[in-house]
Design an enzyme around this catalytic site. Sequence first.
Site, PDB file in Angstrom:
ATOM      1  N   GLU A   1       6.059  -2.162  11.976  1.00 19.82           N
ATOM      2  CA  GLU A   1       6.198  -3.494  12.015  1.00 19.82           C
ATOM      3  C   GLU A   1       6.592  -3.858  13.349  1.00 19.82           C
ATOM      4  OE1 GLU A   1       6.934  -1.499   7.835  1.00 19.82           O
ATOM      5  OE2 GLU A   1       7.794  -1.110  10.005  1.00 19.82           O
TER       6      GLU A   1
ATOM      7  N   HIS B   1      13.970  -3.052  -1.943  1.00 20.36           N
ATOM      8  CA  HIS B   1      12.776  -4.049  -2.067  1.00 20.36           C
ATOM      9  C   HIS B   1      13.414  -5.242  -2.803  1.00 20.36           C
ATOM     10  CE1 HIS B   1      10.746  -0.373  -1.859  1.00 20.36           C
ATOM     11  NE2 HIS B   1       9.640  -1.028  -1.331  1.00 20.36           N
TER      12      HIS B   1
END
Length: 802
Positions: free
Chosen positions: A524, A591
């Site tokens: 990322e 999540h």
Amino acid sequence: MILEKTTKALTFEDFKTEVLKDYKTAVISRECSLLGRKEVLTGKAKFGIFGDGKEVPQLAMAKFFKDGDFRSGYYRDQTFMMAIGKLTIKQFFAGLYGHTDLDYEPMSAGRQMGGHFVTHSLNEDGSWKNLTEQKNSSSDISPTAAQMPRLLGLAYASKIYRHVSGITNATNFSNEGNEVAWGTIGNASTSEGIFFETINAAGVLQVPMVMSVWDDEYGISVHAKYQTTKESISEILKGYQREEGTNGFEILKVKGWDYADLVATYEKAANLAREEHIPVLVHVSELTQPQGHSSSGSHERYKSTERLNWEKEYDCIRQMRLWMIAINIASPEELDEIDANAKKEVIEGKKEAWKEFIEPIISEQKELILLLEKVAESSQNKTKILQYVSILKNIKDPLKKEILSTARKVIRLIVNEKGKTELAQWIQNYTKITQRKFSSHLHSESNSNIHSVEVVAPKYNDNTLADTDGRMIVRDNFDALFSKYPETLVFGEDAGNIGDVNQGLEGMQEKYGDLRVTDAGIREATIIGQGIGLALRGLRPIAEIQYLDYLLYAIQILSDDLATLQYRTAGRQKAPLIIRTRGHRLEGIWHSGSPMGMILNAIRGIHVLVPRNMTQAAGFYNSLLECDEPALVVECLNGYRLKEKAPLNYGEFKTPIGVVETLREGKDITLVSYGSTLRLVEQAAVELSEIGIDCEVIDIQSLLPFDINKDIVKSIAKTNRLLIIDEDVPGGASAYILQQILEEQDGYSYLDSKPQTLTSKAHRPAYGTDGDYFSKPSTEDIFEKVYAMMSEVHPNQYPDLY
């Protein structure tokens, strides 16, 4: 050793001239470091971190740095910047003093400490310069190894320009992809994870990068044996060495005091990177740090006598001098003369830089003194005012804060006197002018900023039904954008071959190729860095982070690099990167997708957009590609399969940035939310209407910037009550939203009851659908919260539920 482009060897006289010029640059740089430390210790400068001990390898690197190339470096690269003609003695000291005038301190207008270098990619109006006609340096930042992710993107841009045709204005940014991105880093900083992440990504992508590691064996006071396995970065990276039939790096090692070998090494590195797009690691060992890490301490505290003696012997400038004498380039006397002249030049440059810095401030000091003496004559507090004047007069080298602070103390003494008006006007004018020198350009101030975009509504056929999956709205809009903007590209985990995990890019790689729609590894930080570098070179990248939770891996790069770029260059560089991600209301701790408070507070300088559906999201992408500012777009994870109307004008309709939308009008209470939670709010509003409570529902849409038209307070003026519904933790984004409404919009003056928030629990959501229900606001939670607020006003009409 040093060859012309025709490969014809230089004459000895030409060679001698070049070497002597290099030597003088090295000595000037060293003298700047030595005198710079003294300026800190005498108090003229606040802090210093210098490039002494690294001069000679930087001279060698500079020889092969061409127009169009980019540097992404380390705060000890002053010699390199001097060698390429982008840093003067006066500019060096102006940076040390923190001069706030860009004409004198072009690196950051005093916003970064000295040693952080930049070249101007933009004109004053924010338009691009022709970057192929100048040598370029991306703006340095202090966090260790944080220059690495951006370096990847700067190098990757050359690959894009070499292999992707039809890019708008490509010749302003690249000469057919022949540019090299040059990185520099201290050996200790190679311990950071983002260093390895970048090296791995560069090896995979095969980009034209030359990565120099300046190795002086220490990281501040910590020896390399505590930093690096085998005490050598080139040793532990041997697995990256390219072999026939594989990708990878060319790894070169060279001693930092060997001028001739350094030149030969960098020539080889430059040729490999520029011609073949092979990344190169140059491990420059046996360097020194004559003054220690910074002006804050002395290296004698942690280096042995033997090490200190070795550093004196193998100082790179001393070794260069001995080499020059040995091969008859110059005599000791000739070099002594160069040394003396260089020292004189530095002293004179320092004096001029200080004069240019301090004289305007002294002028302001004198201006205020005259005004205060005038005010004192008619004041009842004359004695006290003249005491302040005396203190101010006795400050030999005043700071702006000392001037303004004095004026603000005096105005308290004359608040009811006739002299107040003139002094108040002076304070307000001085503050306005001076504050801008420290606060401008957090966002773009060009004619292409977000406020320049004209809103265009989605168009529909009269009989259009909401029968299209949201993910198809996004997909078809991206299709239109990739066709409209050849400079636009997207990359991220699973973004290419399968068209992202939610199929929002389905078929795009097949249609536009794997360089414009690209899969990336699980990395990322460097996905974001890749985007920053591409955007710095005129492309329009969309960097995809698969889930909002994973943005945490990249938050440091977003916060320290992208968010500050316009600010720390005073508007002379920009990287209009779009970060695409998805979040909100999926099950499970990892999540849950709503760490919004942390994000909002970490990335001021980047717009944060939170569309409630895919049409709004597509409209944001359309708006952003007409702007020159970076933004984070958070799509709703549970919205890809929900049905929406299919617009007729893909790529054209534009969601306004910073503007709220009223989804339901009402008179009793204002409900404010964003993203997926809005669906629950709207449902609760329907249920509340059944018992006579009329809710006004407002979609924030954009958290940064927030409600620029101040429409929420207009709603509160009508309803007199406010509830903010947010799925972040208590005190997270809801606290920011409340501050904006109450403080910035003066919403408190219209409230008849306490404004309230309804948020998720402090913990993260547990797994499963029940985890969401018991962790984040539900329709029932919203209903009961609003009911309780109305019960407080009308207890008989709405008796307690429990």
